[in-house]
Write a protein that holds these residues in place. Structure first.
Motif, mmCIF file in Angstrom:
data_model
loop_
_atom_site.group_PDB
_atom_site.id
_atom_site.type_symbol
_atom_site.label_atom_id
_atom_site.label_comp_id
_atom_site.label_asym_id
_atom_site.label_seq_id
_atom_site.Cartn_x
_atom_site.Cartn_y
_atom_site.Cartn_z
ATOM 1 N N ILE A 5 -30.641 61.539 -6.203
ATOM 2 C CA ILE A 5 -30.890 61.544 -4.835
ATOM 3 C C ILE A 5 -31.340 62.711 -4.624
ATOM 4 O O ILE A 5 -30.792 63.918 -4.700
ATOM 5 N N ILE A 6 -32.359 62.899 -3.776
ATOM 6 C CA ILE A 6 -33.261 64.022 -3.407
ATOM 7 C C ILE A 6 -33.350 64.028 -1.629
ATOM 8 O O ILE A 6 -33.938 63.226 -1.010
ATOM 9 N N ASN A 7 -32.366 64.773 -1.169
ATOM 10 C CA ASN A 7 -32.476 65.010 0.196
ATOM 11 C C ASN A 7 -32.305 66.468 0.694
ATOM 12 O O ASN A 7 -31.343 66.934 0.779
ATOM 13 N N PRO A 8 -33.570 66.875 1.217
ATOM 14 C CA PRO A 8 -33.743 68.166 1.659
ATOM 15 C C PRO A 8 -32.919 68.355 2.903
ATOM 16 O O PRO A 8 -32.336 69.546 3.425
ATOM 17 N N TRP A 9 -32.744 67.423 3.600
ATOM 18 C CA TRP A 9 -31.932 67.310 4.981
ATOM 19 C C TRP A 9 -30.620 66.682 5.092
ATOM 20 O O TRP A 9 -30.543 65.541 4.029
ATOM 21 N N LYS A 10 -29.701 66.397 5.726
ATOM 22 C CA LYS A 10 -28.618 65.646 5.947
ATOM 23 C C LYS A 10 -28.705 64.332 6.981
ATOM 24 O O LYS A 10 -28.064 63.692 7.248
ATOM 25 N N GLN A 18 -32.386 57.173 2.123
ATOM 26 C CA GLN A 18 -32.634 58.581 1.123
ATOM 27 C C GLN A 18 -34.072 58.983 1.305
ATOM 28 O O GLN A 18 -34.750 58.128 1.324
ATOM 29 N N GLN A 19 -34.336 60.246 1.183
ATOM 30 C CA GLN A 19 -35.751 60.786 1.161
ATOM 31 C C GLN A 19 -36.490 60.456 -0.002
ATOM 32 O O GLN A 19 -37.733 60.020 0.177
ATOM 33 N N ALA A 20 -35.744 60.465 -1.286
ATOM 34 C CA ALA A 20 -36.410 60.281 -2.461
ATOM 35 C C ALA A 20 -35.238 59.671 -3.386
ATOM 36 O O ALA A 20 -34.029 60.520 -3.625
ATOM 37 N N ILE A 21 -35.539 58.857 -4.431
ATOM 38 C CA ILE A 21 -34.807 58.549 -5.664
ATOM 39 C C ILE A 21 -35.455 58.765 -6.764
ATOM 40 O O ILE A 21 -36.362 58.330 -6.970
ATOM 41 N N GLU A 22 -34.998 59.894 -7.742
ATOM 42 C CA GLU A 22 -35.616 59.777 -8.944
ATOM 43 C C GLU A 22 -34.700 58.969 -9.983
ATOM 44 O O GLU A 22 -33.557 59.108 -10.080
ATOM 45 N N ILE A 23 -35.405 58.213 -10.612
ATOM 46 C CA ILE A 23 -34.749 57.296 -11.899
ATOM 47 C C ILE A 23 -35.120 57.950 -13.096
ATOM 48 O O ILE A 23 -36.159 58.083 -13.502
ATOM 49 N N ILE A 24 -34.056 58.102 -13.762
ATOM 50 C CA ILE A 24 -33.872 58.736 -15.113
ATOM 51 C C ILE A 24 -33.434 57.600 -16.224
ATOM 52 O O ILE A 24 -32.458 57.097 -15.924
ATOM 53 N N ALA A 25 -34.382 57.539 -17.086
ATOM 54 C CA ALA A 25 -34.069 56.465 -18.432
ATOM 55 C C ALA A 25 -33.692 55.261 -17.788
ATOM 56 O O ALA A 25 -32.642 54.620 -18.035
ATOM 57 N N PRO A 26 -34.813 54.485 -17.066
ATOM 58 C CA PRO A 26 -34.260 53.194 -16.430
ATOM 59 C C PRO A 26 -34.422 52.111 -17.715
ATOM 60 O O PRO A 26 -35.347 52.448 -18.647
ATOM 61 N N GLN A 27 -33.533 51.013 -17.567
ATOM 62 C CA GLN A 27 -33.963 49.977 -18.452
ATOM 63 C C GLN A 27 -34.736 48.854 -18.107
ATOM 64 O O GLN A 27 -35.431 48.506 -19.097
ATOM 65 N N LYS A 99 -25.318 49.892 3.700
ATOM 66 C CA LYS A 99 -24.218 50.656 3.518
ATOM 67 C C LYS A 99 -23.038 49.693 2.815
ATOM 68 O O LYS A 99 -22.325 50.329 2.138
ATOM 69 N N THR A 100 -22.883 48.549 3.446
ATOM 70 C CA THR A 100 -21.795 47.738 2.733
ATOM 71 C C THR A 100 -21.895 47.332 1.307
ATOM 72 O O THR A 100 -21.156 47.459 0.523
ATOM 73 N N ASN A 101 -23.341 47.403 0.905
ATOM 74 C CA ASN A 101 -23.707 47.010 -0.580
ATOM 75 C C ASN A 101 -23.921 48.223 -1.447
ATOM 76 O O ASN A 101 -24.374 48.050 -2.340
ATOM 77 N N GLN A 102 -23.693 49.540 -0.730
ATOM 78 C CA GLN A 102 -23.814 50.708 -1.554
ATOM 79 C C GLN A 102 -25.199 50.747 -2.129
ATOM 80 O O GLN A 102 -25.561 51.198 -3.177
ATOM 81 N N ILE A 103 -25.988 50.314 -1.321
ATOM 82 C CA ILE A 103 -27.544 50.624 -1.819
ATOM 83 C C ILE A 103 -28.121 51.996 -1.632
ATOM 84 O O ILE A 103 -27.899 52.370 -0.120
ATOM 85 N N GLU A 104 -28.399 52.690 -2.377
ATOM 86 C CA GLU A 104 -29.135 54.059 -2.175
ATOM 87 C C GLU A 104 -30.536 53.857 -2.152
ATOM 88 O O GLU A 104 -31.269 53.531 -3.531
ATOM 89 N N THR A 105 -31.276 53.696 -1.274
ATOM 90 C CA THR A 105 -32.760 53.528 -1.190
ATOM 91 C C THR A 105 -33.711 54.187 -0.518
ATOM 92 O O THR A 105 -33.160 54.797 0.829
ATOM 93 N N ALA A 106 -34.713 54.508 -0.763
ATOM 94 C CA ALA A 106 -35.719 55.159 -0.152
ATOM 95 C C ALA A 106 -36.339 54.020 0.958
ATOM 96 O O ALA A 106 -36.281 52.983 0.345
ATOM 97 N N LEU A 107 -36.605 54.124 2.099
ATOM 98 C CA LEU A 107 -36.538 53.271 3.147
ATOM 99 C C LEU A 107 -37.886 53.498 3.925
ATOM 100 O O LEU A 107 -38.146 54.565 4.437
ATOM 101 N N THR A 108 -38.833 52.367 4.258
ATOM 102 C CA THR A 108 -39.968 52.813 5.025
ATOM 103 C C THR A 108 -40.078 51.470 5.938
ATOM 104 O O THR A 108 -39.744 50.360 5.538
#
Length: 129
Positions: A5-10, A18-27, A99-108
């Motif tokens: 998770i990349i968030n320069p702010w709170k 989240q501001q950005a999400i980097e995915i490393i080694a996705p299946q 929040k309920t589903n613990q989704i960490e998402t970039a959102l537009t």
């Protein structure tokens, strides 16, 4: 798969994205077409925004379930609406769902001139596991 998770702010934490999400080694990655208030017979809803929002979320969940992806695999969610004014009083539903589903998402969120037929909202997502 690993997520960074990349968030320069709170401040975005109060808005459940989240501001950005980097995915490393996705299946696997699932690109989901815009899900809207269309029933199982292909009939577009002409109901109010709140009903269309609930149906759109339900349809998005159904696609993820059919593909065997958990809800919290969503890493990018785009909300298209024909009226931000109509959506905002109900936007807490999207935030609570995230929040309920613990989704960490970039959102537009984007207001558009129109959607298919009588639709007022459409949810476009990318999920990764």
């Amino acid at each position: 798969m690993q997520k960074q998770i990349i968030n320069p702010w709170k401040w975005q934490e109060d808005r459940n994205y989240q501001q950005a999400i980097e995915i490393i080694a996705p299946q696997k990655t699932l690109y989901i077409s815009g899900q809207a208030a269309i029933d199982e017979n292909g009939i577009s809803s002409n109901e109010e925004m709140i009903y269309q929002l609930i149906t759109s979320i339900t349809n998005l969940e159904k696609v993820l379930q059919e593909a065997n992806y958990p809800l919290n695999s969503i890493v990018k969610l785009t909300v298209y609406t024909v009226s931000l004014d109509e959506l905002y009083p109900h936007f807490y539903m999207i935030q609570d769902w995230i929040k309920t589903n613990q989704i960490e998402t970039a959102l537009t969120v984007i207001e558009v001139k129109g959607l298919f037929q009588t639709l007022k909202i459409e949810l476009d997502a990318t999920a990764v596991i």
